[in-house]
Design a protein around this motif. Structure first.
Motif, mmCIF file in Angstrom:
data_model
loop_
_atom_site.group_PDB
_atom_site.id
_atom_site.type_symbol
_atom_site.label_atom_id
_atom_site.label_comp_id
_atom_site.label_asym_id
_atom_site.label_seq_id
_atom_site.Cartn_x
_atom_site.Cartn_y
_atom_site.Cartn_z
ATOM 1 N N GLY A 1 0.782 -1.225 0.000
ATOM 2 C CA GLY A 1 0.000 0.000 0.000
ATOM 3 C C GLY A 1 0.814 1.274 0.000
ATOM 4 O O GLY A 1 0.252 2.376 -0.062
ATOM 5 N N PHE A 2 2.141 1.143 0.070
ATOM 6 C CA PHE A 2 2.979 2.358 0.097
ATOM 7 C C PHE A 2 2.985 3.045 -1.265
ATOM 8 O O PHE A 2 2.943 4.280 -1.343
ATOM 9 N N PHE A 3 3.035 2.244 -2.329
ATOM 10 C CA PHE A 3 3.071 2.815 -3.677
ATOM 11 C C PHE A 3 1.645 3.208 -4.080
ATOM 12 O O PHE A 3 0.919 2.439 -4.701
ATOM 13 N N SER A 4 1.273 4.420 -3.704
ATOM 14 C CA SER A 4 -0.069 4.911 -4.011
ATOM 15 C C SER A 4 -0.046 6.432 -4.062
ATOM 16 O O SER A 4 0.836 7.079 -3.498
ATOM 17 N N ALA A 5 -1.049 6.977 -4.754
ATOM 18 C CA ALA A 5 -1.139 8.432 -4.868
ATOM 19 C C ALA A 5 -1.395 9.079 -3.515
ATOM 20 O O ALA A 5 -0.883 10.166 -3.223
ATOM 21 N N SER A 6 -2.176 8.421 -2.663
ATOM 22 C CA SER A 6 -2.497 9.000 -1.356
ATOM 23 C C SER A 6 -1.262 9.124 -0.478
ATOM 24 O O SER A 6 -1.097 10.116 0.241
ATOM 25 N N VAL A 7 -0.364 8.129 -0.532
ATOM 26 C CA VAL A 7 0.866 8.197 0.255
ATOM 27 C C VAL A 7 1.758 9.312 -0.275
ATOM 28 O O VAL A 7 2.343 10.086 0.495
ATOM 29 N N PHE A 8 1.862 9.409 -1.604
ATOM 30 C CA PHE A 8 2.695 10.459 -2.200
ATOM 31 C C PHE A 8 2.181 11.843 -1.814
ATOM 32 O O PHE A 8 2.953 12.735 -1.460
ATOM 33 N N VAL A 9 0.866 12.035 -1.870
ATOM 34 C CA VAL A 9 0.273 13.328 -1.497
ATOM 35 C C VAL A 9 0.513 13.620 -0.021
ATOM 36 O O VAL A 9 0.763 14.770 0.362
ATOM 37 N N SER A 10 0.448 12.581 0.812
ATOM 38 C CA SER A 10 0.675 12.781 2.247
ATOM 39 C C SER A 10 2.108 13.232 2.531
ATOM 40 O O SER A 10 2.360 13.908 3.541
ATOM 41 N N LEU A 11 3.053 12.860 1.652
ATOM 42 C CA LEU A 11 4.431 13.333 1.824
ATOM 43 C C LEU A 11 4.484 14.856 1.754
ATOM 44 O O LEU A 11 5.294 15.491 2.443
ATOM 45 N N LEU A 12 3.635 15.425 0.923
ATOM 46 C CA LEU A 12 3.559 16.878 0.797
ATOM 47 C C LEU A 12 2.723 17.489 1.917
ATOM 48 O O LEU A 12 3.138 18.459 2.562
ATOM 49 N N GLY A 13 1.536 16.920 2.140
ATOM 50 C CA GLY A 13 0.619 17.491 3.117
ATOM 51 C C GLY A 13 1.147 17.448 4.540
ATOM 52 O O GLY A 13 1.039 18.437 5.277
ATOM 53 N N ASP A 14 1.734 16.323 4.938
ATOM 54 C CA ASP A 14 2.212 16.175 6.315
ATOM 55 C C ASP A 14 3.462 17.001 6.594
ATOM 56 O O ASP A 14 3.811 17.223 7.763
ATOM 57 N N ASN A 15 4.169 17.406 5.548
ATOM 58 C CA ASN A 15 5.403 18.184 5.722
ATOM 59 C C ASN A 15 5.281 19.581 5.111
ATOM 60 O O ASN A 15 6.287 20.184 4.741
ATOM 61 N N ALA A 16 4.044 20.080 5.032
ATOM 62 C CA ALA A 16 3.810 21.355 4.348
ATOM 63 C C ALA A 16 4.524 22.509 5.026
ATOM 64 O O ALA A 16 5.238 23.287 4.373
#
Length: 332
Positions: free
Chosen positions: A46-61
């Protein structure tokens, strides 16, 4: 005629060589991000997903926004240790204005951004006019901003304003990808930082100052204006990061951003910027944020590793990039 052709070919070859050398650290950064993300995707379902990639940006905004300002400062050959404290000060200042003094959020944000910008401009003026070391001036600024934050309130202040709920709950649908408000803010700031750094006279002046301040002075560049301006802009970015942090957490806290200035510096260096100034790219900072977020997310997915492993990995990457920079400088 053949000699002219060979000379032109040689010049083109040297130009290509300089371009490759200049962007090699950026390529290495992109390769490291791809390797880390790929390895995590292989090990964790489940790591390779668009939601995880977006969370990399959102959680470290808010960290990424602070890193954008830090990138510009490092371009000029400077450093700023106050950004984490300015984030904490802005978060508690804005939340106190909204909750305890019933100030409209928009006006509170303007006041907070003005205060952060003024702090940055003041430090820049001291550094320029009195020729003082940026490390010491911004260290004093760190204590000053952190102290102001705790003077306002020693406890966190929750924000229950309706506008905060609307903004933090906003999402932009791009097909199957959902971008939250904080990720959109980070992308907007990085885009603005890219334009400022690489497509304005101000950005070119910062790189010239970081490369060789004496040469930049002889070229007639506005050294003083650029130095004061970059610290003011960095203060603005730090204050904006503090506001975004209040949107992300729904509260303000005077201890927010503790040690974040070191994370921001690490992200910029991992992104390929030369710590002594004069070289770097805003895209590298974005990649640095993604690398930082990938390590964080992988540790969470694993569930068995301590959060200190993130510090260990980031420390190793930072050391690697410092050694790479030293190697390329000697080769140059």
């Amino acid at each position: 005629m053949s000699r002219l052709h060979s000379d032109a070919t040689a010049r083109r070859g040297h130009a290509v060589g300089r371009l490759v050398s200049r962007n090699l650290t950026l390529i290495v950064t992109a390769a490291i991000f791809a390797a880390l993300f790929g390895a995590a995707s292989k090990f964790y379902d489940g790591f390779f997903s668009a939601s995880v990639f977006v969370s990399l940006l959102g959680d470290n905004a808010f960290l990424g926004i602070a890193a954008v300002g830090m990138t510009l400062v490092i371009f000029s050959g400077g450093i700023d240790l106050s950004v984490g404290a300015v984030i904490g000060f802005t978060s508690i200042f804005v939340s106190t204005l909204i909750e305890r003094h019933h100030v409209a959020p928009g006006f509170a944000w303007i006041v907070g951004l003005t205060a952060g910008t003024a702090m940055g401009a003041g430090m820049g003026a001291l550094i320029h006019f009195f020729r003082l070391p940026p490390f010491l001036i911004t260290l004093a600024g760190m204590f000053f901003a952190r102290g102001l934050g705790f003077w306002i309130s020693t406890d966190s202040v929750g924000i229950a304003h309706e506008l905060y709920g609307k903004i933090s709950g906003f999402e932009l649908m791009l097909g199957a990808v959902v971008l939250p408000a904080n990720a959109l803010m980070l992308l907007a700031v990085i885009l603005a930082g890219y334009v400022v750094a690489h497509h304005t006279r101000f950005g070119r002046a910062l790189l010239a100052i970081g490369g060789n301040e004496q040469s930049a002075l002889l070229m007639g560049l506005p050294i003083g204006r650029a130095k004061i301006g970059v610290y003011a802009l960095n203060g603005f970015c730090a204050a904006l990061a503090g506001i975004v942090a209040t949107l992300y957490t729904g509260s303000g806290n005077p201890s927010m951003g503790l040690g974040l200035e070191l994370d921001a510096i690490a992200i910029v260096v991992i992104g390929g910027a030369l710590l002594s100034g004069g070289r770097g790219h805003m895209l590298g900072t974005l990649l640095g944020v993604l690398i930082f977020g990938t390590i964080q997310a992988a540790i969470l997915f694993d569930g068995r590793l301590s959060s200190w492993w993130m510090r260990i990995v980031v420390g190793g990457l930072l050391l690697t990039f410092i050694l790479l920079q030293r190697y390329f400088l000697r080769k140059k």
